[in-house]
Design an enzyme around this catalytic site. Structure first.
Site: not given
Ligand code: GLN
Length: 484
Positions: A78, A153, A177
């Site tokens: 990532k 994400s 994410s």
């Molecule tokens: N979707 C959640 C957010 O927008 C979690 C994102 C993540 O785990 N990095 O914060």
């Protein structure tokens, strides 16, 4: 079988017998990337030259018989995990040309095993989002339906695994994410206990919630990757000096004596009927495997979303203050003063969701509001954590859906942040409590993937892997592949 379809353990067996070389495997994966990535846009950077150099070195190690299970295995990382000499963008204009001078600890660990990096993956900007649409460059598409989001994400890492553009990937999980996109793409995704894996070199979003973890084609591979990346690191004071077991020892195919709880709050209002049905079928399967199943309750779950959207933006607002155009990253030069330069750097460098989070967090931390928001959220966080501890006195693991819906359409939730935030209702509480969670493929509704989430107490990744493995061995959902 095409080499790019192999799992880590299958590839390792062939490499070890010298039936294939790492160069063969890497070339197969790079060819696959060449064919499919223009359709799904999972990657930010393809590191073909580096990959082939690393693959040759890995083949040398096979000659010298100095190998481990990850030697010569292609990986996608990532783009918020620092890779020395390779740009690490966080899918943000702010870091579009940022080339880290050092490696994240997880990268050092993979490199020591002789892993081959084939690319850096697309994501929601600074890991803020649940659909990959917040990437400043392009959205990643879900290979099961190109009109739908892959989740986020870690959308890029998940899609790269689902489409065989890699053998495995590393993602990060702050509120879901790893698990939510893994569920949306029908791959395995594991978020370790907070402190299990070093965060050194992971670009910080919300430091008390962030954790790095594997995205893999099956549960065995998740255990193999966790074996390597877990462990204490003196560069991360929040990493915990707990010994790292051999996680492959937990890959046991039956569940006799295992007590599983099903928290009713995770079958939330607005949950799709097909998802509910799929998880109920999975629960019956777990019962057949010998587990005892009982309904349970975690009443504070209803506060988790609010707590998360105070704590995560607060920490983000502090962490992201470093992007001021002075030391690194994007810098707006055409300005009247230092302040004007910083303002414009942040105005043009950050996308709308990142700005929303910084504003939310700055507000929650400001004088006069701190007690009412941040401090209160921390107190409720403690209650949520205690509630999990109590439930784990009675159960070895909990079973929930990974998401309340199947993958949604691109654009569907972009105008309504609240709807987008709700995509993580089942995954956020786990980061708040700091406990580990895994998602495994559990079936399909009209051809769209559904993930089952398994949760355990802190540092009980072995239990997660045990339950996940037994379920996987009794089903074949993980073998289904999207046609790209
Ligand atoms: N979707 C959640 C957010 O927008 C979690 C994102 C993540 O785990 N990095 O914060």
């Amino acid at each position: 079988m095409n080499l790019y379809e192999l799992t880590i353990h299958e590839a390792h067996r062939l490499l070890r017998k010298r039936e294939i070389s790492s160069v063969d495997l890497t070339n197969a994966v790079l060819d696959r990337i060449g064919k499919v990535d223009e359709k799904v846009d999972a990657l930010m950077t393809v590191t073909n030259e580096l990959a082939l150099v690393q693959a040759q070195k890995a083949d040398e190690r096979f000659k010298a018989e100095d190998v481990t299970t990850l030697t010569g295995i292609p990986a996608v990382i990532k783009d918020n995990i620092c890779t020395r000499g390779i740009r690490t963008t966080c899918s943000s204009k702010m870091l579009e040309n940022f080339v880290p001078p050092y490696n994240a600890t997880v990268m050092e660990k993979l490199n020591a095993q002789g892993t081959v990096m084939v690319g850096k993956a697309n994501m929601d900007e600074f890991a803020m989002g649940s659909s990959n649409e917040n990437s400043a460059f392009y959205p990643t598409r879900n290979p099961w339906d190109m009109e739908r989001v892959p989740g986020g994400s870690s959308g890029g890492p998940s899609v790269s695994v689902a489409t065989d553009e890699t053998i495995f990937a590393l993602g990060s999980d702050t509120g879901g994410s790893i698990r939510q996109p893994a569920g949306f793409c029908s791959v395995v995704g594991l978020k370790p206990t907070y402190g299990r894996v070093s965060r050194y070199g992971l670009v910080a979003f919300a430091s008390s919630l962030d954790q790095i973890g594997p995205l893999t084609k099956d549960v065995t591979d998740a255990a193999l990757v966790l074996n390597v990346i877990a462990g204490h690191d003196t560069n991360d004071s929040t990493s915990v000096p707990e010994p790292v077991p051999d996680y492959t020892k937990s890959l046991i195919p039956d569940l006799r004596g295992i007590r599983l709880g099903v928290p009713k709050e995770y079958f939330v209002e607005g949950m799709e009927e097909g998802v509910k049905q799929t998880i109920e079928n999975a629960i019956s399967k777990l019962k057949e495997l010998g587990a005892s199943i009982e309904e349970t309750s975690l009443p504070n779950t209803k506060y988790a979303l609010s707590v998360y959207y105070i704590i995560a933006p607060s920490e983000a607002s502090a962490n992201l203050s470093r992007y001021n155009g002075v030391k690194y990253g994007f810098s707006h030069q055409d300005a009247d003063s230092m302040w004007d330069a910083m303002e414009k750097t942040r105005q043009y460098g950050f996308g709308p969701e990142v700005k929303r989070r910084i504003m939310l967090g700055t507000y929650a931390l400001s004088t006069g509001y701190y007690d009412a928001y941040y401090l209160k959220a921390q107190k409720v966080r403690t209650l949520i954590r205690q509630e999990f501890n109590q439930v784990f006195e009675k159960f070895d693991a909990l079973i929930t859906p990974t998401s309340p819906t199947v993958p949604f359409k691109i654009g569907e939730k972009m105008d309504d942040p609240m709807q987008m935030y709700l995509a993580d209702v089942c995954t956020l509480p786990i980061n708040i409590a700091g406990i580990p969670g895994i998602t495994v493929p559990a079936g399909f509704v009209d051809g769209l993937p559904v993930g089952m989430q398994i949760l355990a107490k802190p540092f009980a990744e072995e239990t997660l892997l045990h339950v996940a493995y037994a379920y996987e061995q009794a089903t074949d959902w993980h073998k289904h592949k999207p046609t790209v």
